[in-house]
Each structure stands twice: as C-alpha cells, then as structure tokens.
Write a protein that holds these residues in place. Structure first.
Motif, PDB file in Angstrom:
ATOM      1  N   ASN A   1      43.151  51.236  25.989  1.00 27.33           N
ATOM      2  CA  ASN A   1      42.897  51.169  27.436  1.00 27.33           C
ATOM      3  C   ASN A   1      41.479  50.745  27.766  1.00 27.33           C
ATOM      4  O   ASN A   1      41.131  50.600  28.931  1.00 27.33           O
ATOM      5  CB  ASN A   1      43.196  52.516  28.089  1.00 27.33           C
ATOM      6  CG  ASN A   1      44.674  52.840  28.039  1.00 27.33           C
ATOM      7  OD1 ASN A   1      45.510  51.948  28.103  1.00 27.33           O
ATOM      8  ND2 ASN A   1      44.999  54.097  27.885  1.00 27.33           N
ATOM      9  N   CYS A   2      40.672  50.555  26.748  1.00 22.71           N
ATOM     10  CA  CYS A   2      39.281  50.161  26.966  1.00 22.71           C
ATOM     11  C   CYS A   2      39.215  48.655  27.233  1.00 22.71           C
ATOM     12  O   CYS A   2      39.784  47.854  26.490  1.00 22.71           O
ATOM     13  CB  CYS A   2      38.443  50.517  25.739  1.00 22.71           C
ATOM     14  SG  CYS A   2      36.706  50.077  25.891  1.00 22.71           S
ATOM     15  N   GLU A   3      38.515  48.283  28.289  1.00 24.14           N
ATOM     16  CA  GLU A   3      38.286  46.875  28.586  1.00 24.14           C
ATOM     17  C   GLU A   3      36.951  46.473  27.981  1.00 24.14           C
ATOM     18  O   GLU A   3      36.057  47.303  27.829  1.00 24.14           O
ATOM     19  CB  GLU A   3      38.291  46.642  30.086  1.00 24.14           C
ATOM     20  CG  GLU A   3      39.642  46.896  30.713  1.00 24.14           C
ATOM     21  CD  GLU A   3      39.648  46.642  32.207  1.00 24.14           C
ATOM     22  OE1 GLU A   3      38.710  45.989  32.710  1.00 24.14           O
ATOM     23  OE2 GLU A   3      40.576  47.095  32.860  1.00 24.14           O
TER      24      GLU A   3
ATOM     25  N   PHE B   1      35.990  52.686  32.180  1.00 18.81           N
ATOM     26  CA  PHE B   1      37.096  52.235  31.347  1.00 18.81           C
ATOM     27  C   PHE B   1      36.740  50.985  30.554  1.00 18.81           C
ATOM     28  O   PHE B   1      37.603  50.343  29.978  1.00 18.81           O
ATOM     29  CB  PHE B   1      38.347  51.959  32.196  1.00 18.81           C
ATOM     30  CG  PHE B   1      38.953  53.206  32.756  1.00 18.81           C
ATOM     31  CD1 PHE B   1      39.643  54.081  31.943  1.00 18.81           C
ATOM     32  CD2 PHE B   1      38.799  53.520  34.086  1.00 18.81           C
ATOM     33  CE1 PHE B   1      40.189  55.245  32.453  1.00 18.81           C
ATOM     34  CE2 PHE B   1      39.341  54.680  34.612  1.00 18.81           C
ATOM     35  CZ  PHE B   1      40.039  55.548  33.791  1.00 18.81           C
TER      36      PHE B   1
ATOM     37  N   ASN C   1      41.562  52.414  20.846  1.00 18.11           N
ATOM     38  CA  ASN C   1      41.335  52.715  22.264  1.00 18.11           C
ATOM     39  C   ASN C   1      41.890  51.572  23.116  1.00 18.11           C
ATOM     40  O   ASN C   1      41.134  50.808  23.721  1.00 18.11           O
ATOM     41  CB  ASN C   1      39.839  52.890  22.526  1.00 18.11           C
ATOM     42  CG  ASN C   1      39.248  54.018  21.721  1.00 18.11           C
ATOM     43  OD1 ASN C   1      39.336  55.174  22.105  1.00 18.11           O
ATOM     44  ND2 ASN C   1      38.661  53.697  20.575  1.00 18.11           N
TER      45      ASN C   1
ATOM     46  N   TYR D   1      34.231  55.891  27.010  1.00 13.08           N
ATOM     47  CA  TYR D   1      34.271  54.845  25.989  1.00 13.08           C
ATOM     48  C   TYR D   1      32.892  54.551  25.405  1.00 13.08           C
ATOM     49  O   TYR D   1      32.784  54.135  24.256  1.00 13.08           O
ATOM     50  CB  TYR D   1      34.923  53.570  26.537  1.00 13.08           C
ATOM     51  CG  TYR D   1      36.418  53.744  26.673  1.00 13.08           C
ATOM     52  CD1 TYR D   1      37.205  54.024  25.562  1.00 13.08           C
ATOM     53  CD2 TYR D   1      37.036  53.661  27.911  1.00 13.08           C
ATOM     54  CE1 TYR D   1      38.571  54.219  25.688  1.00 13.08           C
ATOM     55  CE2 TYR D   1      38.404  53.846  28.036  1.00 13.08           C
ATOM     56  CZ  TYR D   1      39.161  54.122  26.912  1.00 13.08           C
ATOM     57  OH  TYR D   1      40.512  54.309  27.033  1.00 13.08           O
TER      58      TYR D   1
END
Length: 174
Positions: free
Chosen positions: A74-76, A46, A72, A156
């Motif tokens: 939700n991408c960390e 993620f 995106n 990702y």
C-alpha cells in the motif's frame, strides 16, 4: 417615492447578498485550504519520497526498494534525482524522506539525521529515450550513503528506515 423606496430596498438586499456571499466564500476558501493540507499530509503518510544523487543509484537501489514495496504493497513511491546538497536541502524542508548519496559526498547535515553506508550492485541501465542499455564496465559495489531524519514519523518512513537498518551490512553513523 414609492418606486425609489423599492429600488433602495432592492439595492440593500442585493448588497446584503453580495456581502453574505463574500463571507461564505472566505469560509469555503479556508475550508478548502485546510482540506488540501490534510489530504497532502494523509497522502504523505502512505508514501515515501526518495531522492538519489545519480540515476545509476536509482537502478542499483531498485531491487532493495522493490523488496520493501512487496512487503508494503500500500506504500506509494515518489523518486527524485539531484545533487547531494539539493537532497539534503529538500530533506531539511521535509520535501523528501530519504536520500541516497555517494559515500564520498562532502555535504553536511544536522545531528537529527541518520546515515548508513549501504552497498549497491551496479546494474545495466536502459535508456528509453535512445533505446539502448548502458552496461557498467566495473562490476564492483557502489557504496551509497542513505540518509534520513530520525525524527520522521509516518508509518512507512519508520518501516523503510527499519528495513534499511536491517538490510545494511556495514555501519551506522549519527
């Protein structure tokens, strides 16, 4: 004799509890180690770990990265800075996913890596530690080489590679 027998039984029972506890704690340790590894792998899927050769590149590339993150949410993101060789070494150790290095960098990397020359606009850098902004004297594009392992497989990582490919104006080398 009866007290000695009770003491012996008590000692044996206590020893059995300790041995049983030892084996249980070993099983718990293995379980926790596996859980930490799985959590680490899951959290990695993620996130993106991107390294830059210079802090100036971070500032210049942030607009591109910010647009990707908006698409995106939700991408960390984890950002790192280091020499081009350190970046390549960390990529080979799978500790980072993408590297932004100067186009003229002389470090070498494997055939598994994709390299794209990517133009970056120099931006004003704000140094919080001294409270001043640094304005670039020359306003020409910085040519960065973005590298990543084409074998990377998280969601990702693939999305960012696709995004970089679609937004680079220049050429790809393998």
């Amino acid at each position: 004799e009866e007290n000695d027998m009770k003491d012996l039984i008590l000692i044996c029972a206590a020893a059995a509890v300790f041995v049983f506890g030892y084996f249980i704690s070993k099983k718990v340790d293995v379980f926790l180690k596996n859980s930490r590894r799985q959590i680490s792998e899951l959290s990695r899927s993620f996130s993106l770990r991107i390294a830059f050769e210079t802090p100036l590149m971070v500032e210049s590339a942030f607009e591109v990265i910010e647009k990707f993150l908006k698409q995106n949410p939700n991408c960390e993101l984890d950002l790192f800075c280091g020499s081009a060789q350190e970046i390549v070494n960390k990529m080979e150790a799978t500790e980072i996913d993408f590297g932004f290095i100067t186009e003229k960098s002389t470090c070498t990397f494997n055939k598994e890596y994709v390299s794209i020359i990517f133009p970056l606009q120099p931006n004003t850098i704000t140094l919080d530690s001294i409270g001043y902004s640094v304005i670039p004297l020359e306003n020409s594009e910085i040519m960065a080489q973005v590298i990543w392992n084409k074998m990377n497989g998280t969601y990702y990582q693939k999305k960012f590679a696709e995004y970089i490919n679609n937004n680079s104006c220049l050429y790809t080398s393998y």
